[in-house]
Write an enzyme that holds these catalytic residues in place. Structure first.
Site, PDB file in Angstrom:
ATOM      1  N   HIS A 114       0.827  -1.207   0.000  1.00  0.00           N
ATOM      2  CA  HIS A 114       0.000   0.000   0.000  1.00  0.00           C
ATOM      3  C   HIS A 114       0.860   1.254   0.000  1.00  0.00           C
ATOM      4  CE1 HIS A 114      -4.263   0.958   0.465  1.00  0.00           C
ATOM      5  NE2 HIS A 114      -3.752   2.167   0.623  1.00  0.00           N
ATOM      6  N   GLU A 144      -1.647 -14.524 -19.724  1.00  0.00           N
ATOM      7  CA  GLU A 144      -0.610 -14.415 -18.690  1.00  0.00           C
ATOM      8  C   GLU A 144      -0.256 -15.770 -18.076  1.00  0.00           C
ATOM      9  OE1 GLU A 144      -1.906 -11.833 -15.516  1.00  0.00           O
ATOM     10  OE2 GLU A 144      -3.966 -12.526 -15.599  1.00  0.00           O
ATOM     11  N   ASP A 172       2.880 -11.873 -14.906  1.00  0.00           N
ATOM     12  CA  ASP A 172       2.592 -13.266 -14.575  1.00  0.00           C
ATOM     13  C   ASP A 172       3.120 -14.223 -15.637  1.00  0.00           C
ATOM     14  OD1 ASP A 172       1.317 -13.345 -12.049  1.00  0.00           O
ATOM     15  OD2 ASP A 172      -0.365 -12.262 -12.939  1.00  0.00           O
ATOM     16  N   CYS A 192      -0.087  -5.264 -21.004  1.00  0.00           N
ATOM     17  CA  CYS A 192      -0.333  -4.425 -19.828  1.00  0.00           C
ATOM     18  C   CYS A 192       0.568  -4.796 -18.653  1.00  0.00           C
ATOM     19  CB  CYS A 192      -1.798  -4.476 -19.422  1.00  0.00           C
ATOM     20  SG  CYS A 192      -2.358  -6.124 -19.000  1.00  0.00           S
TER      21      CYS A 192
HETATM   22  C1  PEP Z   1       0.385  -9.013 -15.359  1.00  0.00           C
HETATM   23  O1  PEP Z   1       0.345 -10.097 -14.795  1.00  0.00           O
HETATM   24  O2  PEP Z   1       1.260  -8.698 -16.181  1.00  0.00           O
HETATM   25  C2  PEP Z   1      -0.627  -7.989 -15.051  1.00  0.00           C
HETATM   26  C3  PEP Z   1      -0.705  -6.880 -15.737  1.00  0.00           C
HETATM   27  O3  PEP Z   1      -1.467  -8.221 -14.008  1.00  0.00           O
HETATM   28  P1  PEP Z   1      -1.071  -8.066 -12.462  1.00  0.00           P
HETATM   29  O4  PEP Z   1       0.269  -7.377 -12.408  1.00  0.00           O
HETATM   30  O5  PEP Z   1      -2.150  -7.266 -11.850  1.00  0.00           O
HETATM   31  O6  PEP Z   1      -1.017  -9.477 -12.011  1.00  0.00           O
HETATM   32 MG    MG Z   2      -1.385 -10.740 -13.739  1.00  0.00          MG
END
Ligand code: PEP
Ligand code: MG
Length: 570
Positions: free
Chosen positions: A187, A429, A453, A500
Site C-alpha cells: 500500500h 498471462e 505473470d 499491460c
Molecule cells: C500481469 O500479470 O502482467 C498484469 C498486468 O497483471 P497483475 O500485475 O495485476 O497481475
Molecule cells: Mg497478472
C-alpha cells in the site's frame, strides 16, 4: 548505501525526519479514583476519534473515497469493545491507571492475533495495537511528531507508514521517504506513486541506522538510499536531480503529441490504474485511454464486498472522465499476493497457483455477477471493455462468457440499458493460454499480455521473491517466442493485442516489442511520456530488424551486446 525497492521515481536530497514508533514505558500505577481513570480514558478515546475523523476528511480531499474508507476501520476499532470494555474492566478490577490498563489490553490483543497462523489476522492485531497507541498518546499527553505540521522540508524515514501518515504528508514538506518494510505492491508503494514523491521501500532496517537531521539521499529511480553522503556524492546527486527534473519537464511537452514512429506508424499508449482517482494523472501524462483497470483494489482494506452500486459509481466515473477514450476493466484478480479480508480461506501452499482471479470468480459466481452487472450498467456512460484475468483454457473463457450472458439477459429482462456491443477480451498471462492463443483468440474481441505473470509462470520465477529477481528475464527466448505467437494470433484474426504487464513500460525493450508487432502498450501513467519519446525516435523497419536479430539469439549475453551496440542498456 542501502538498496531497497524503487517505489516511486525521482531524487530527494535533504534531512532525515525519523518517524519513530512510539516507545512507551508504562509503569504499573495503582489508583484510588476509578471513575476519574475511566473518564480520562474515555476522554482520550474521544480525542483519538476526533483526530481520526480529521485525517479521514483530509484523505477524502486528497485521495478520494476508496482510501478514506480505511479510516472507518480504525474508527470502528476505537468503538470496539475489545479495547474499550476490556480496559475499563481492568481499571476497575485491578485498580490501575488507565494507561497501564490500556497497554495491558493492547499487548494481550497483539499476542492473541500474533499466534494465529494467518497473515491477515496478524495485520489486524497490529491495526488494533496502532489505534491503541494513539489513545495512549493522548493519555500520556505525548505530543506526536505530526507530519502535517512540519516546518521545513524533510525526508521521512520510518519502519512502515500507515495510510494516515502517508496522507498527512504535505507534498511541499515531505520531499521523499523510505521505509524498512514494503514491497512493490504494498500500500505504501502505491500511495507513493499516486502522490508522486520519490520513495524507496523494503530497506529492512534503515530506521536503525539513521538519526534525525542526518543528511540523506533517496534515489527513487534505482531504489537506493545514501546516508550521510560526502560532498561529491551530494553534488553529483544534485546534478542527477536537475537532469531528472529537466527530463520530466521535457517529457511534459510530449503530452499532446501522437505516439507515432518516424516512419508514420501510430501506437496506442494507454494507462494502468488501480483507483479512479488516478484518472487525473492519466490525462496529465497524455495516455489515450486505460488499458488495465485493476478492480481488485476496490475490494482491499475492507471487510465487506463493494456493492454493485459502489462499483457502478467507480466504473462510471472512470468511463465518463476518460471519454473519448476507452477503458478496459479487468474483472476481479484477487489471490496470489493480492489477498483481502473478504475471503477467509486457509492459507494456500502456492497462492500464485491457487484459487486466483477468474478461478475465484467462477467458484463464487454471485461476486462475479455483481461486478459484471456494475460494469455493464456503467457501459452506457463511456467506452468500456471487459477483460478476464488468468484464463488458462478455453473452458474457463466459455464459462466466464456464460456468466456474462446470464447477467446481460437479466438486465435485458429488467430493461436496464447497457452497451450491447461491449468488447470482451482475455489476458494472456498463463503459458497454457499462450500456447493455445490461436483457439482463445477466436472467442475473444482482444487480447492483453500480462507479462508480470506470464514471465513468472513460464520461467518458474516468483515475481515477488527478491532472491530470484536475477532470473526474471523478459528477454528470455521462451518469452519472446510466446510474445510473437500471441501477437501473430491477433494479426491473423484481425483482433488487437495489447500488453499491460510491466514489460510495456520498460524503455530497453520498446523497440523489440514494436518489432514483434505490438501496437498497444499499457503502463503506469507516469511512464507514458518516456515510452512515447522512444516511439517517436525510431523507425518500424529498424525495429523489425532488431526483433528478428534478437530472436535469432539464444544467449542473454549476446542479446545484451546487440542492444548495447544500439545504445540500449538492459
Ligand atoms: C500481469 O500479470 O502482467 C498484469 C498486468 O497483471 P497483475 O500485475 O495485476 O497481475
Ligand atoms: Mg497478472
Amino acid at each position: 548505501m542501502y538498496r531497497g525497492i524503487a517505489a516511486s521515481p525521482g531524487i530527494a536530497i535533504g534531512r532525515v525526519f525519523l518517524l519513530e514508533e512510539d516507545d512507551f514505558v508504562i509503569q504499573k500505577k495503582k489508583i484510588t479514583d476509578e471513575k476519574l481513570e475511566i473518564s480520562r480514558f474515555r476522554n482520550a478515546l474521544n480525542k483519538a476519534k476526533q483526530e481520526m475523523i480529521q485525517t479521514k476528511k483530509r484523505a477524502l480531499q486528497r485521495l478520494g473515497k476508496k482510501h478514506a474508507r480505511l479510516f472507518d476501520a480504525y474508527i470502528l476499532i476505537l468503538d470496539d469493545t475489545m479495547l474499550r470494555q476490556d480496559t475499563i474492566e481492568l481499571i476497575v478490577k485491578e485498580k490501575v491507571s488507565a494507561e497501564y490498563a490500556l497497554h495491558q489490553v493492547m499487548e494481550k490483543v497483539l499476542l492473541f492475533f500474533k499466534e494465529i497462523d494467518d497473515e491477515y489476522f496478524k495485520e489486524r492485531g497490529q491495526d488494533i495495537y496502532d489505534v491503541g497507541r494513539k489513545v495512549l498518546r493522548h493519555l500520556l499527553g505525548h505530543e506526536k511528531k505530526v507530519l502535517s505540521q512540519l516546518e521545513s522540508q524533510v525526508i521521512v524515514i520510518s519502519h512502515n507508514l500507515t495510510p494516515s501518515d502517508t496522507i498527512a504528508m504535505r507534498e511541499e514538506k515531505v520531499i521523499g521517504f523510505a521505509t524498512d518494510i514494503g514491497g512493490e505492491t504494498s500500500h505504501v508503494a502505491i500511495m507513493a506513486h499516486s502522490l508522486e514523491i520519490p520513495a524507496v521501500v523494503g530497506l529492512k532496517d534503515i530506521t536503525k541506522s539513521v538519526k534525525n537531521d542526518d543528511m540523506i539521499i533517496i534515489d527513487g529511480n534505482q531504489g537506493i538510499v545514501i546516508l550521510n553522503p560526502d560532498p561529491i556524492t551530494i553534488k553529483n546527486y544534485y546534478g542527477e536531480q536537475q537532469i531528472f527534473l529537466a527530463e520530466e519537464k521535457d517529457l511534459e511537452k510530449l503530452k499532446d503529441l501522437p505516439a507515432v514512429t518516424l516512419d508514420g506508424h501510430e501506437i496506442n499508449l494507454v494507462a494502468n490504474i488501480e483507483v479512479p482517482e488516478e484518472i487525473k494523472s492519466v490525462l496529465f501524462h497524455g495516455a489515450s485511454g486505460v488499458g488495465l483497470y485493476r478492480t481488485e483494489y476496490l475490494y482491499m482494506n475492507r471487510k465487506d464486498f463493494p456493492t454493485e452500486e459502489e462499483q457502478y459509481e467507480s466504473y462510471k466515473a472512470v468511463a465518463k472522465n476518460m471519454l473519448p477514450y476507452s477503458v478496459t476493466i479487468r474483472t476481479l484478480d484477487l489471490g496470489g499476493d493480492k489477498v483481502t479480508q473478504q475471503f477467509k480461506f486457509a492459507p494456500e501452499r502456492n497462492p500464485f497457483l491457487g484459487l486466483r482471479a477468474i478461478r475465484l470468480c467462477l467458484k463464487y459466481p454471485d461476486i462475479f455477477k455483481t461486478q459484471l452487472r456494475a460494469i455493464l450498467r456503467a457501459s452506457t456512460e463511456g467506452k468500456l471493455k471487459i477483460m478476464y484475468p488468468m484464463i488458462s483454457g478455453i473452458e474457463e473463457l466459455r464459462q466466464a462468457n456464460m456468466v456474462l450472458e446470464e447477467v446481460k439477459e437479466d438486465l435485458r429482462k429488467k430493461r436496464i440499458d447497457f452497451d450491447n456491443e461491449i468488447e470482451v477480451g482475455v489476458m494472456i498471462e498463463v503459458p497454457s493460454a499462450a500456447l493455445i492463443v490461436d483457439i482463445l483468440v477466436q472467442e475473444s474481441d482482444f487480447l492483453s499480455i500480462g507479462t508480470n505473470d506470464l514471465i513468472q509462470y513460464s520461467l518458474a520465477v516468483d515475481r515477488v521473491n527478491e532472491n530470484v529477481t536475477n532470473l526474471y528475464n523478459p528477454l528470455h527466448l521462451s518469452i519472446l517466442r510466446l510474445l510473437k505467437r500471441i501477437i501473430q494470433a491477433g494479426e491473423k484474426t484481425g483482433k488487437w493485442v495489447a500488453m499491460c504487464g510491466e514489460m510495456a513500460a520498460d524503455p530497453s525493450v520498446t523497440m523489440i516489442l514494436l518489432g514483434l508487432g505490438l501496437r498497444e502498450f499499457s503502463m503506469s501513467a507516469i511512464s507514458v511520456p518516456k515510452i512515447k519519446r522512444i516511439i517517436r525516435s525510431i523507425k518500424m523497419e529498424e525495429s523489425k530488424q532488431l526483433a528478428d536479430e534478437i530472436m535469432s539469439l539464444s544467449d542473454n549475453y549476446q542479446i545484451r551486446e546487440v542492444l548495447r551496440k544500439r545504445g540500449i542498456e538492459i
